[in-house]
Scaffold this motif. Structure first.
Motif, PDB file in Angstrom:
ATOM      1  N   GLN A   1       0.818  -1.213   0.000  1.00 59.55           N
ATOM      2  CA  GLN A   1       0.000   0.000   0.000  1.00 59.55           C
ATOM      3  C   GLN A   1       0.853   1.264   0.000  1.00 59.55           C
ATOM      4  N   TYR A   2       2.060   1.201   0.538  1.00 60.46           N
ATOM      5  CA  TYR A   2       2.884   2.402   0.669  1.00 60.46           C
ATOM      6  C   TYR A   2       4.104   2.394  -0.245  1.00 60.46           C
ATOM      7  N   ARG A   3       4.151   1.487  -1.196  1.00 62.70           N
ATOM      8  CA  ARG A   3       5.319   1.368  -2.071  1.00 62.70           C
ATOM      9  C   ARG A   3       5.279   2.414  -3.181  1.00 62.70           C
ATOM     10  N   THR A   4       6.405   2.551  -3.868  1.00 61.37           N
ATOM     11  CA  THR A   4       6.419   3.255  -5.147  1.00 61.37           C
ATOM     12  C   THR A   4       6.004   2.242  -6.210  1.00 61.37           C
ATOM     13  N   THR A   5       5.469   2.711  -7.284  1.00 60.86           N
ATOM     14  CA  THR A   5       4.979   1.791  -8.322  1.00 60.86           C
ATOM     15  C   THR A   5       6.105   1.199  -9.152  1.00 60.86           C
ATOM     16  N   LYS A   6       7.315   1.744  -9.032  1.00 61.46           N
ATOM     17  CA  LYS A   6       8.418   1.296  -9.884  1.00 61.46           C
ATOM     18  C   LYS A   6       9.302   0.232  -9.230  1.00 61.46           C
ATOM     19  N   GLN A   7       9.169   0.055  -7.929  1.00 58.70           N
ATOM     20  CA  GLN A   7      10.048  -0.866  -7.212  1.00 58.70           C
ATOM     21  C   GLN A   7       9.243  -2.010  -6.600  1.00 58.70           C
ATOM     22  N   PRO A   8       9.835  -3.222  -6.534  1.00 60.19           N
ATOM     23  CA  PRO A   8       9.121  -4.359  -5.933  1.00 60.19           C
ATOM     24  C   PRO A   8       9.128  -4.297  -4.417  1.00 60.19           C
ATOM     25  N   VAL A   9       8.232  -5.055  -3.820  1.00 61.31           N
ATOM     26  CA  VAL A   9       8.244  -5.281  -2.378  1.00 61.31           C
ATOM     27  C   VAL A   9       9.003  -6.578  -2.149  1.00 61.31           C
ATOM     28  N   THR A  10       9.984  -6.551  -1.259  1.00 66.02           N
ATOM     29  CA  THR A  10      10.813  -7.736  -1.055  1.00 66.02           C
ATOM     30  C   THR A  10      10.624  -8.296   0.351  1.00 66.02           C
ATOM     31  N   ILE A  11      10.645  -9.613   0.430  1.00 65.49           N
ATOM     32  CA  ILE A  11      10.635 -10.311   1.712  1.00 65.49           C
ATOM     33  C   ILE A  11      11.840 -11.236   1.718  1.00 65.49           C
ATOM     34  N   CYS A  12      12.648 -11.095   2.757  1.00 62.85           N
ATOM     35  CA  CYS A  12      13.900 -11.844   2.839  1.00 62.85           C
ATOM     36  C   CYS A  12      13.943 -12.604   4.154  1.00 62.85           C
ATOM     37  N   ALA A  13      14.217 -13.910   4.085  1.00 62.04           N
ATOM     38  CA  ALA A  13      14.290 -14.758   5.273  1.00 62.04           C
ATOM     39  C   ALA A  13      15.691 -15.354   5.381  1.00 62.04           C
TER      40      ALA A  13
ATOM     41  N   VAL B   1      13.344 -12.335   9.400  1.00 62.58           N
ATOM     42  CA  VAL B   1      12.577 -12.067   8.176  1.00 62.58           C
ATOM     43  C   VAL B   1      12.379 -10.560   8.060  1.00 62.58           C
ATOM     44  N   THR B   2      12.748 -10.003   6.902  1.00 63.66           N
ATOM     45  CA  THR B   2      12.571  -8.572   6.667  1.00 63.66           C
ATOM     46  C   THR B   2      11.629  -8.359   5.489  1.00 63.66           C
ATOM     47  N   VAL B   3      10.805  -7.342   5.598  1.00 66.29           N
ATOM     48  CA  VAL B   3       9.912  -6.932   4.509  1.00 66.29           C
ATOM     49  C   VAL B   3      10.240  -5.474   4.196  1.00 66.29           C
ATOM     50  N   LYS B   4      10.568  -5.227   2.937  1.00 70.09           N
ATOM     51  CA  LYS B   4      11.051  -3.900   2.550  1.00 70.09           C
ATOM     52  C   LYS B   4      10.272  -3.345   1.373  1.00 70.09           C
ATOM     53  N   ASN B   5       9.991  -2.058   1.442  1.00 68.26           N
ATOM     54  CA  ASN B   5       9.414  -1.353   0.301  1.00 68.26           C
ATOM     55  C   ASN B   5      10.051   0.031   0.195  1.00 68.26           C
ATOM     56  N   LEU B   6      10.212   0.497  -1.026  1.00 73.48           N
ATOM     57  CA  LEU B   6      10.687   1.850  -1.262  1.00 73.48           C
ATOM     58  C   LEU B   6       9.484   2.746  -1.480  1.00 73.48           C
ATOM     59  N   GLY B   7       9.484   3.883  -0.815  1.00 75.08           N
ATOM     60  CA  GLY B   7       8.353   4.786  -0.899  1.00 75.08           C
ATOM     61  C   GLY B   7       8.560   5.964   0.020  1.00 75.08           C
ATOM     62  N   PRO B   8       7.511   6.724   0.291  1.00 74.09           N
ATOM     63  CA  PRO B   8       7.622   7.881   1.182  1.00 74.09           C
ATOM     64  C   PRO B   8       8.120   7.477   2.564  1.00 74.09           C
ATOM     65  N   VAL B   9       8.932   8.340   3.162  1.00 74.66           N
ATOM     66  CA  VAL B   9       9.491   8.066   4.486  1.00 74.66           C
ATOM     67  C   VAL B   9       8.406   8.204   5.550  1.00 74.66           C
ATOM     68  N   ILE B  10       8.408   7.278   6.490  1.00 73.62           N
ATOM     69  CA  ILE B  10       7.469   7.352   7.624  1.00 73.62           C
ATOM     70  C   ILE B  10       8.075   8.281   8.681  1.00 73.62           C
ATOM     71  N   PRO B  11       7.389   9.348   9.082  1.00 72.14           N
ATOM     72  CA  PRO B  11       7.930  10.269  10.095  1.00 72.14           C
ATOM     73  C   PRO B  11       8.170   9.550  11.414  1.00 72.14           C
ATOM     74  N   SER B  12       9.109  10.077  12.172  1.00 74.90           N
ATOM     75  CA  SER B  12       9.467   9.450  13.451  1.00 74.90           C
ATOM     76  C   SER B  12       8.283   9.391  14.408  1.00 74.90           C
ATOM     77  N   LYS B  13       7.411  10.413  14.386  1.00 83.27           N
ATOM     78  CA  LYS B  13       6.255  10.404  15.295  1.00 83.27           C
ATOM     79  C   LYS B  13       5.283   9.282  14.937  1.00 83.27           C
ATOM     80  N   SER B  14       5.230   8.927  13.634  1.00 81.77           N
ATOM     81  CA  SER B  14       4.374   7.818  13.219  1.00 81.77           C
ATOM     82  C   SER B  14       5.014   6.484  13.576  1.00 81.77           C
ATOM     83  N   LEU B  15       6.352   6.406  13.465  1.00 84.83           N
ATOM     84  CA  LEU B  15       7.053   5.175  13.812  1.00 84.83           C
ATOM     85  C   LEU B  15       6.839   4.811  15.274  1.00 84.83           C
TER      86      LEU B  15
END
Length: 379
Positions: free
Chosen positions: A279-291, A300-314
């Motif tokens: 839902q929060y990815r860029t349309t040009k990059q894949p979402v990756t899951i690495c175990a 296990v990591t799940v990574k997406n490239l997209g807008p940065v999540i502000p620290s207050k939201s984190l």
């Protein structure tokens, strides 16, 4: 020494002792940074000290005693803001009131030894202090409750909207399939829409059931068996692909990924993380899951490239019913988040004795990391 002057001159000492007590209130109080935990406590103390020396009429005193005094809920009230922030951080109302109980006790315990004898002035200061701290508590409770109501109403609105959409799709698909003479390609397309809608609704219902279980105090049942985490990740990837057919998902695995876990629960964790990333990815990059299987844990990591999540939201990202906000979001995303997925993911991870963390920056993107300690010793 007058109480107002004591509070102003001993603010840091009061807050330090208060923080040590606040840390004992349990999650999320013991998980917040010092800055986040203290937030508006200093300003609350300053406002209380000012209130003590502010002249008040008999009528104003009567209103405070009866609880009919006007409760300030504007941005200038530190107590009002404190109530909102505590609700957003996942505090309970009991924890909020416990903070004020501790603040009251600490101030009086530190101040009274400074008094040589109890005079009329001392008694008056204590009365005014208790009135002021009760007023601050009332303001915090009011804004806490208001924010909780808004959160609940928003949740119900999103639930109604998001369930209606897949239901409408399935209804239209059923109507189309009931007609004779549909071309095979059309039937295949309609079937795919039904699958996507069913996957979306299934994920939402699963999250709702788990959330209800945690709120009712039920223990999350776990069925541990020897499983391959790679297979669990693959199944989660397929679930996410059904819900997000336009998103590219990639799986990378290494090391020994076999251990004893609840496969269904872990699949829900990874599905929730992948759905969130999609839902929060860029349309040009894949979402990756690495175990990666290590000697002591499987990570296990799940990574997406997209807008940065502000620290207050984190800081509040795993709190239930919180809608995630991101910076510089340029594309529209489907509104399919109930604010439960990440909360459920954390609950399941912790039930396995593991941890889940998140980091977000422009270079690496947003990365969720699930660390699952091994239950079996590697030979």
């Amino acid at each position: 020494m007058k109480l107002s002057g004591f509070i102003n001159s001993h603010t840091e000492q009061i807050i330090k002792q208060w923080e040590s007590v606040a840390r004992t209130l349990g999650a999320p109080a013991n998980q917040l940074s010092t800055t986040a935990l203290r937030d508006h406590v200093k300003k609350i103390l300053q406002e209380i000290a000012l209130d003590i020396v502010t002249v008040q009429s008999v009528r104003q005193q009567k209103e405070k005693i009866e609880g009919t005094a006007v409760v300030a809920v504007d941005d200038e009230s530190a107590a009002a803001t404190h109530g909102i922030l505590r609700q957003l951080s996942g505090f309970s109302l009991a924890q909020l009131t416990a903070e004020y109980r501790a603040l009251r006790a600490i101030v009086l315990r530190l101040w009274l030894p400074q008094i040589n004898r109890i005079s009329e002035e001392t008694t008056y200061d204590m009365v005014r202090f208790n009135e002021a701290i009760d007023q601050a508590l009332a303001e915090s409770v009011t804004t806490f409750s208001d924010q909780e109501t808004r959160t609940r109403d928003t949740f119900l609105a999103i639930l109604g909207h998001d369930l209606r959409s897949p239901l409408a799709t399935m209804a239209m698909a059923g109507d189309s399939l009931s007609r004779l003479g549909e071309p095979k390609d059309s039937v295949r397309l309609i079937g795919a829409r039904v699958v996507r809608s069913a996957a979306t609704m299934n994920a939402m219902v699963n999250d709702l059931l788990e959330y209800a279980r945690t709120q009712l105090g039920g223990k999350m049942p776990m069925i541990m068996e020897t499983v391959n985490v790679e297979e669990i990740c693959q199944a989660a990837l397929e679930d996410a692909s059904a819900a997000h057919p336009d998103c590219v998902f990639e799986l990378d695995t290494s090391g020994n990924l076999i251990d004893s876990f609840d496969s269904d629960r872990l699949q829900q964790v990874f599905s929730n993380l992948l759905n969130n990333a999609a839902q929060y990815r860029t349309t040009k990059q894949p979402v990756t899951i690495c175990a990666k299987g290590g000697p002591e844990a499987i990570i296990v990591t799940v990574k997406n490239l997209g807008p940065v999540i502000p620290s207050k939201s984190l800081a509040a990202i795993f709190t239930p019913l919180i809608q995630l906000t991101v910076e510089g979001q340029s594309h529209s995303r489907p509104s399919t988040s109930l604010g439960l997925g990440l909360f459920i993911a954390r609950q399941i991870t912790e039930a396995h004795g593991g941890t889940i963390t998140v980091e977000s920056n422009e270079t690496a993107g947003t990365i969720f990391t699930v660390k699952l300690p091994r239950r079996k010793t590697l030979q």
